[in-house]
Design a protein around this motif. Structure first.
Motif, short mmCIF file in Angstrom:
data_model
loop_
_atom_site.label_atom_id
_atom_site.label_comp_id
_atom_site.label_asym_id
_atom_site.label_seq_id
_atom_site.Cartn_x
_atom_site.Cartn_y
_atom_site.Cartn_z
N ALA A 1 41.19 41.33 41.35
CA ALA A 1 40.69 41.91 42.66
C ALA A 1 41.39 43.15 42.93
CB ALA A 1 40.59 41.15 43.86
N ILE A 2 42.93 43.17 42.80
CA ILE A 2 43.91 44.00 42.86
C ILE A 2 43.52 45.09 41.90
CG2 ILE A 2 46.15 44.66 42.71
CD1 ILE A 2 46.84 41.71 43.68
N GLU B 1 28.91 46.07 35.01
CA GLU B 1 29.28 47.07 35.85
C GLU B 1 29.64 46.69 37.06
OE1 GLU B 1 30.51 50.93 36.85
OE2 GLU B 1 30.13 50.06 34.82
N PHE B 2 28.97 45.89 37.62
CA PHE B 2 28.99 45.26 39.15
C PHE B 2 29.58 43.93 39.33
CE2 PHE B 2 25.53 48.57 38.88
CZ PHE B 2 26.33 49.33 39.29
N ASN B 3 30.13 43.26 38.36
CA ASN B 3 30.63 42.04 38.59
C ASN B 3 29.49 40.94 38.92
OD1 ASN B 3 32.80 40.30 38.18
ND2 ASN B 3 33.08 40.10 40.31
N ILE C 1 42.56 49.14 42.95
CA ILE C 1 43.33 50.41 42.56
C ILE C 1 42.41 51.18 41.56
CG2 ILE C 1 45.27 50.82 41.45
CD1 ILE C 1 46.76 48.79 42.64
N ALA C 2 41.67 50.58 40.85
CA ALA C 2 40.74 51.38 39.94
C ALA C 2 39.82 52.38 40.59
CB ALA C 2 40.19 50.60 38.89
N ASN D 1 30.50 37.44 40.81
CA ASN D 1 31.35 36.64 40.24
C ASN D 1 32.64 36.58 41.10
OD1 ASN D 1 29.81 35.79 37.68
ND2 ASN D 1 30.14 37.79 37.18
N GLU D 2 33.14 35.49 41.00
CA GLU D 2 34.43 35.33 41.89
C GLU D 2 35.75 36.06 41.11
OE1 GLU D 2 37.08 32.00 44.11
OE2 GLU D 2 34.89 31.83 44.22
#
Length: 129
Positions: free
Chosen positions: A78-79, A54-56, A83-84, A71-72
């Motif tokens: 990232a885009i 959920e939170f990367n 946007i989400a 996590n990178e």
């Protein structure tokens, strides 16, 4: 020594989420989050996986404290994440961003070239200062 419980708290705080919001995103209650952070309970495997997804979050970091918290993301990830988050945010705080992207989505190819020139100039000016 840092425990997994403290790292869970660090995740929540770094995301600026209340215990309620953090818990709702991974399907647990506020009191469960509180018990995890205070060390009264240890997280179940399912909870660890949900936090990471959920939170990367870097699972190795969450379990051991080694490496980076997040996590990178690739540029595309990232885009997409940005946007989400923008689309799902119903607050008025992000109205300008939504209007901006709505306007960008309606540009012609020629208008995109003008925007590109403006952005290139802004980057150039920024690098000079």
């Amino acid at each position: 020594m840092d425990t997994i419980n403290k790292r869970i708290e660090a995740v929540r705080k770094s995301l600026d989420l209340s215990m309620d919001k953090f818990g709702s995103k991974i399907g647990i209650t506020r009191s469960s989050v509180n018990n995890l952070e205070k060390g009264a309970n240890n997280p179940a495997e399912r909870t660890i996986r949900l936090i990471c997804k959920e939170f990367n979050i870097n699972e190795n970091w969450l379990r051991t404290g080694e490496g980076q918290m997040f996590n990178e993301l690739t540029r595309e990830e990232a885009i997409t994440e940005y946007i989400a988050g923008l689309v799902s945010d119903n607050s008025k705080d992000r109205d300008f961003e939504k209007r901006f992207f709505r306007a960008m989505a309606s540009l012609s190819k020629e208008q995109w070239l003008v925007v590109q020139e403006i952005m290139d100039k802004m980057v150039e000016d920024n690098e000079k200062s």
